[in-house]
Design an enzyme around this catalytic site. Structure first.
Site, PDB file in Angstrom:
ATOM      1  N   CYS A 159     -16.489  -0.263  -8.574  1.00 37.68           N
ATOM      2  CA  CYS A 159     -15.595  -0.746  -9.636  1.00 37.68           C
ATOM      3  C   CYS A 159     -15.035  -2.120  -9.257  1.00 37.68           C
ATOM      4  O   CYS A 159     -15.225  -2.603  -8.149  1.00 37.68           O
ATOM      5  CB  CYS A 159     -14.451   0.241  -9.849  1.00 37.68           C
ATOM      6  SG  CYS A 159     -13.323   0.318  -8.428  1.00 37.68           S
TER       7      CYS A 159
ATOM      8  N   CYS B 223     -11.712  -2.719  -9.432  1.00 32.36           N
ATOM      9  CA  CYS B 223     -10.297  -2.590  -9.111  1.00 32.36           C
ATOM     10  C   CYS B 223     -10.012  -2.051  -7.712  1.00 32.36           C
ATOM     11  O   CYS B 223      -8.875  -2.088  -7.244  1.00 32.36           O
ATOM     12  CB  CYS B 223      -9.590  -1.717 -10.151  1.00 32.36           C
ATOM     13  SG  CYS B 223     -10.274  -0.052 -10.344  1.00 32.36           S
TER      14      CYS B 223
ATOM     15  N   HIS C 246     -11.157   5.235  -8.234  1.00 35.19           N
ATOM     16  CA  HIS C 246     -12.607   5.309  -8.035  1.00 35.19           C
ATOM     17  C   HIS C 246     -12.991   5.507  -6.571  1.00 35.19           C
ATOM     18  O   HIS C 246     -12.235   5.179  -5.663  1.00 35.19           O
ATOM     19  CB  HIS C 246     -13.268   4.031  -8.565  1.00 35.19           C
ATOM     20  CG  HIS C 246     -12.953   3.750  -9.994  1.00 35.19           C
ATOM     21  ND1 HIS C 246     -12.112   2.733 -10.401  1.00 35.19           N
ATOM     22  CD2 HIS C 246     -13.355   4.378 -11.135  1.00 35.19           C
ATOM     23  CE1 HIS C 246     -12.014   2.721 -11.713  1.00 35.19           C
ATOM     24  NE2 HIS C 246     -12.756   3.720 -12.187  1.00 35.19           N
TER      25      HIS C 246
ATOM     26  N   ASP D  86       0.842  -1.193   0.000  1.00 28.42           N
ATOM     27  CA  ASP D  86       0.000   0.000   0.000  1.00 28.42           C
ATOM     28  C   ASP D  86       0.884   1.252   0.000  1.00 28.42           C
ATOM     29  O   ASP D  86       2.049   1.208   0.399  1.00 28.42           O
ATOM     30  CB  ASP D  86      -0.906  -0.037   1.238  1.00 28.42           C
ATOM     31  CG  ASP D  86      -1.785   1.183   1.344  1.00 28.42           C
ATOM     32  OD1 ASP D  86      -2.413   1.562   0.346  1.00 28.42           O
ATOM     33  OD2 ASP D  86      -1.821   1.768   2.450  1.00 28.42           O
TER      34      ASP D  86
ATOM     35  N   ASP E 273      -1.749  -0.675   5.830  1.00 27.73           N
ATOM     36  CA  ASP E 273      -2.167  -0.206   7.155  1.00 27.73           C
ATOM     37  C   ASP E 273      -3.657  -0.348   7.410  1.00 27.73           C
ATOM     38  O   ASP E 273      -4.139  -0.003   8.484  1.00 27.73           O
ATOM     39  CB  ASP E 273      -1.761   1.260   7.329  1.00 27.73           C
ATOM     40  CG  ASP E 273      -2.506   2.186   6.369  1.00 27.73           C
ATOM     41  OD1 ASP E 273      -2.615   1.843   5.174  1.00 27.73           O
ATOM     42  OD2 ASP E 273      -2.976   3.259   6.810  1.00 27.73           O
TER      43      ASP E 273
ATOM     44  N   ASP F 184      -0.274   5.191   0.790  1.00 27.28           N
ATOM     45  CA  ASP F 184      -0.537   6.165   1.856  1.00 27.28           C
ATOM     46  C   ASP F 184      -0.768   5.454   3.191  1.00 27.28           C
ATOM     47  O   ASP F 184      -1.615   4.557   3.300  1.00 27.28           O
ATOM     48  CB  ASP F 184      -1.767   6.998   1.502  1.00 27.28           C
ATOM     49  CG  ASP F 184      -1.592   7.741   0.182  1.00 27.28           C
ATOM     50  OD1 ASP F 184      -0.467   7.733  -0.350  1.00 27.28           O
ATOM     51  OD2 ASP F 184      -2.586   8.306  -0.310  1.00 27.28           O
TER      52      ASP F 184
END
Length: 362
Positions: free
Chosen positions: A108, A110, A102, A16, A137, A18
């Site tokens: 969606c 994804c 999105h 990941d 996180d 952020d």
């Protein structure tokens, strides 16, 4: 989703962005200026160590509304490109950057934890499921891991930071357990290649116990082996199936074989001279040369000795050349198990992080 492992499969970390690689702003959850770009502590040196261990890095991130008025693409690109430049300047290489732009309500395919972003990796068989991870996180990262069929690691700066993750992934013990149950035998074999001693071997055949202990002792690893077999018939099934289980356990414990010595031994035992040339090559082959001076050692037939090493070489997928000279039959057999253990111990030693092959796989 289950796929057969092939040579093209790799150990991949799906990471990941952020809140994991960089700080996530508390105010608006958007890293949209250079001032908001702050790296998580120790992330760069740990990613370098993980790369050295053979992991490929793939960034997987939800970026709500990216490219809309609420989050213009240009505002995202400036700090993101700077982040990637800093990673690259320090030697950190991301194989791929996968972004979902999105909102949750867009429904969606994804958005994490759905599989759309990573579908190519799954469908093309790129993931070694036994040694790939999702690191993030949020609960959605752990759910993505579960949906992919791999392990998820929750990043937390105070409880499970990057240094803790490094210790978890870089210093994993090389161990494996194999259970093999047939109509003739019930066998459980456990090996730990990074732990000496503490072996516990009970096959029901005293001399065979002694020989397996020679492999573990001279190989410098721990072996636990318990066998229930049809000894009322003979020892054939028990010795063969033990070899198959041990070979599989050793192969699994070696993992991708990164950093191992790979090769390795000549060993004298009184009047016998035993030789073992071994290559943890991934290609099963046995060349065996021994003319035993008796048909049995204790209650074990010497015919089972080459059969044991043939079965072991096949399931461990190694090239093995093994021989001993004429002499006392007990010494002949024991010298073969000892020299194999010594050669194996030399070959499994970790000497760095490089894969000892020009092909890129073993």
């Amino acid at each position: 989703m289950a796929l057969n492992k092939t040579a093209a499969q790799e150990n991949i970390l799906f990471i990941d962005r952020d809140g994991t690689l960089i700080e996530e702003p508390v105010s608006d959850k958007q890293v949209d200026t250079l001032e908001k770009l702050v790296f998580e502590p120790r992330v760069i040196p740990v990613l370098l160590a993980l790369q050295d261990k053979g992991y490929k890095l793939v960034m997987v991130s939800n970026q709500d509304g990216l490219g809309t008025d609420s989050y213009p693409q240009a505002d995202f690109d400036l700090p993101h490109d700077k982040m990637m430049d800093i990673f690259a300047s320090q030697g950190v290489k991301f194989e791929d950057v996968l972004l979902c732009p999105h909102f949750d309500e867009d429904n969606c395919s994804c958005r994490k934890p759905k599989l759309g972003l990573v579908s190519d990796y799954l469908q093309q068989g790129k993931v070694n499921f036994a040694n790939s991870y999702v690191i993030g996180d949020r609960e959605t990262d752990l759910q993505l891991a579960a949906n992919m069929g791999i392990v998820g690691i929750r990043y937390d700066r105070s409880e499970n930071d990057w240094q803790a993750i490094e210790e978890q992934l870089v210093n994993q013990p090389r161990e494996a357990t194999v259970v093999r149950t047939t109509k003739e035998t019930d066998i459980k074999v456990s090996v730990n290649l990074d732990k000496k001693g503490a072996s516990d071997i009970n096959t029901g055949l005293g001399f065979f116990d002694h020989m397996l202990d020679q492999i573990a002792t001279h190989g410098g690893f721990s072996l636990v082996c318990n066998v229930t077999g049809d000894y009322h018939i003979d020892e054939h099934h028990s010795v063969e199936d033990t070899a198959l289980a041990l070979g599989q356990a050793l192969r699994e414990a070696l993992g991708d074989k990164r950093g191992i010595g790979r090769f390795g031994f000549v060993l004298p035992m009184d009047e016998c001279r035993a030789e073992c040339a071994i290559d943890l090559s991934g290609r099963p082959w046995l060349e065996f040369d021994a003319e035993f001076s008796d048909n049995n050692v204790g209650t074990m037939s010497t015919q089972m000795v080459p059969h044991f090493f043939r079965s072991l070489a096949d399931t461990m997928a190694i090239t093995l050349h093994l021989s001993t000279s004429k002499g006392n039959c007990h010494h002949q057999v024991e010298s073969l198990f000892k020299v194999f253990g010594r050669a194996l111990g030399q070959a499994i030693q970790v000497k760095g992080n490089e894969l000892p092959s020009s092909k890129g796989a073993l």
